[in-house]
Design a protein around this motif. Structure first.
Motif, PDB file in Angstrom:
ATOM      1  N   UNK A  95       6.183   0.677  35.109  1.00 21.67           N
ATOM      2  CA  UNK A  95       6.264   2.122  35.320  1.00 21.67           C
ATOM      3  C   UNK A  95       7.692   2.477  35.681  1.00 21.67           C
ATOM      4  N   UNK A  96       8.149   3.586  35.155  1.00 23.26           N
ATOM      5  CA  UNK A  96       9.458   4.135  35.500  1.00 23.26           C
ATOM      6  C   UNK A  96       9.257   5.566  35.970  1.00 23.26           C
ATOM      7  N   UNK A  97       9.804   5.888  37.117  1.00 24.00           N
ATOM      8  CA  UNK A  97       9.674   7.235  37.661  1.00 24.00           C
ATOM      9  C   UNK A  97      10.996   7.970  37.480  1.00 24.00           C
ATOM     10  N   UNK A  98      10.897   9.211  37.022  1.00 25.69           N
ATOM     11  CA  UNK A  98      12.081  10.037  36.816  1.00 25.69           C
ATOM     12  C   UNK A  98      12.596  10.502  38.176  1.00 25.69           C
ATOM     13  N   UNK A  99      13.881  10.656  38.361  1.00 27.24           N
ATOM     14  CA  UNK A  99      14.936  10.584  37.349  1.00 27.24           C
ATOM     15  C   UNK A  99      15.233   9.137  36.961  1.00 27.24           C
ATOM     16  N   UNK A 100      15.521   8.961  35.680  1.00 25.42           N
ATOM     17  CA  UNK A 100      15.804   7.630  35.156  1.00 25.42           C
ATOM     18  C   UNK A 100      17.266   7.279  35.338  1.00 25.42           C
ATOM     19  N   UNK A 101      17.492   6.003  35.626  1.00 19.40           N
ATOM     20  CA  UNK A 101      18.865   5.495  35.650  1.00 19.40           C
ATOM     21  C   UNK A 101      18.927   4.338  34.668  1.00 19.40           C
ATOM     22  N   UNK A 102      20.099   4.049  34.181  1.00 19.97           N
ATOM     23  CA  UNK A 102      20.289   2.949  33.246  1.00 19.97           C
ATOM     24  C   UNK A 102      19.770   1.641  33.846  1.00 19.97           C
ATOM     25  N   UNK A 103      20.087   1.415  35.096  1.00 20.94           N
ATOM     26  CA  UNK A 103      19.674   0.180  35.772  1.00 20.94           C
ATOM     27  C   UNK A 103      18.152   0.056  35.853  1.00 20.94           C
ATOM     28  N   UNK A 104      17.474   1.149  36.229  1.00 18.27           N
ATOM     29  CA  UNK A 104      16.007   1.120  36.330  1.00 18.27           C
ATOM     30  C   UNK A 104      15.360   0.860  34.967  1.00 18.27           C
ATOM     31  N   UNK A 105      15.890   1.485  33.930  1.00 16.92           N
ATOM     32  CA  UNK A 105      15.327   1.322  32.590  1.00 16.92           C
ATOM     33  C   UNK A 105      15.483  -0.125  32.125  1.00 16.92           C
ATOM     34  N   UNK A 106      16.677  -0.663  32.238  1.00 15.75           N
ATOM     35  CA  UNK A 106      16.952  -2.030  31.772  1.00 15.75           C
ATOM     36  C   UNK A 106      16.121  -3.043  32.554  1.00 15.75           C
ATOM     37  N   UNK A 107      16.036  -2.844  33.860  1.00 14.15           N
ATOM     38  CA  UNK A 107      15.262  -3.761  34.701  1.00 14.15           C
ATOM     39  C   UNK A 107      13.777  -3.734  34.336  1.00 14.15           C
ATOM     40  N   UNK A 108      13.211  -2.548  34.197  1.00 13.97           N
ATOM     41  CA  UNK A 108      11.780  -2.418  33.883  1.00 13.97           C
ATOM     42  C   UNK A 108      11.464  -2.980  32.498  1.00 13.97           C
ATOM     43  N   UNK A 113       9.279  -7.218  29.057  1.00 19.18           N
ATOM     44  CA  UNK A 113       9.424  -8.149  27.931  1.00 19.18           C
ATOM     45  C   UNK A 113       9.170  -9.590  28.362  1.00 19.18           C
ATOM     46  N   UNK A 114       9.559  -9.934  29.588  1.00 22.73           N
ATOM     47  CA  UNK A 114       9.233 -11.267  30.111  1.00 22.73           C
ATOM     48  C   UNK A 114       7.723 -11.440  30.194  1.00 22.73           C
ATOM     49  N   UNK A 115       7.024 -10.402  30.639  1.00 21.96           N
ATOM     50  CA  UNK A 115       5.565 -10.451  30.699  1.00 21.96           C
ATOM     51  C   UNK A 115       4.966 -10.587  29.304  1.00 21.96           C
ATOM     52  N   UNK A 116       5.543  -9.884  28.332  1.00 19.68           N
ATOM     53  CA  UNK A 116       5.063  -9.964  26.947  1.00 19.68           C
ATOM     54  C   UNK A 116       5.190 -11.397  26.450  1.00 19.68           C
ATOM     55  N   UNK A 117       6.345 -12.006  26.668  1.00 20.73           N
ATOM     56  CA  UNK A 117       6.570 -13.388  26.213  1.00 20.73           C
ATOM     57  C   UNK A 117       5.587 -14.353  26.872  1.00 20.73           C
TER      58      UNK A 117
END
Length: 190
Positions: A95-108, A113-117
């Protein structure tokens, strides 16, 4: 970083695409509503979908659930509120809560993707185990047929299966399945 991502948002789609591509992710496409997200998920088969929870037409939560059930593609949901998320949503990997930051987006996205793998590794292991179990069941059933028809003990029935496999240059499971097929068709002809 790698990972194929579909971005679905009616407000910040271009910003999200920019953040993700600059971070090294492959953005397969973008959409502004849930219906288009389902269509693109089918066409593009991304690894993950970053989707706004509040979308026009079909909301992001419903669209992500439909996509996950149909194609096993999980989502990271964007939300404008900090409300508690429903733990029943197995299709939501973040989950990502607004306001979005580059760091939050990349981390989430990286975490999702690690969970997907990890999920795909376990799904493959389950599939291999299931195949192995089905093969074992076929061999056991074929042994039972041989024991019944030839009136031999289990070890001799298995030895016969092994010898047939060697003589015919076929895997033992294929010999077992042929024996089962022949027995099934004989039963039908009675």
């Amino acid at each position: 970083m790698n990972g194929r991502i579909l971005v679905v948002d009616d407000e910040f789609v271009y910003e999200l695409v920019n953040i993700l591509t600059q971070a090294g992710f492959t953005v397969t496409g973008s959409a502004k509503d849930g219906e288009k997200a389902i269509e693109l998920a089918y066409e593009q088969k991304p690894d993950l979908i970053v989707m706004n929870r509040e979308l026009p037409c079909l909301n992001g939560l419903k669209a992500s659930r439909i996509i996950y059930k149909a194609y096993r593609i999980p989502s990271v949901l964007l939300s404008s509120s900090d409300r508690e998320e429903d733990p029943e949503n197995e299709h939501v990997f973040g989950h990502l809560h607004k306001p979005l930051t580059e760091e939050k987006v990349i981390l989430a996205v990286g975490k999702a993707l690690d969970q997907v793998r990890t999920q795909r590794i376990y799904e493959k292991k389950v599939m291999v185990t299931d195949v192995s179990l089905q093969q074992r069941k076929s061999i056991e059933k074929a042994k039972g047929i041989i024991m019944r028809k030839r009136k031999v003990p289990e070890d001799k029935a298995y030895k016969l299966l092994r010898n047939l496999s060697t003589d015919k240059h076929l895997p033992i499971v294929e010999i077992a399945e042929l024996i089962i097929l022949k027995d099934d068709s004989a039963m039908l002809n009675k």
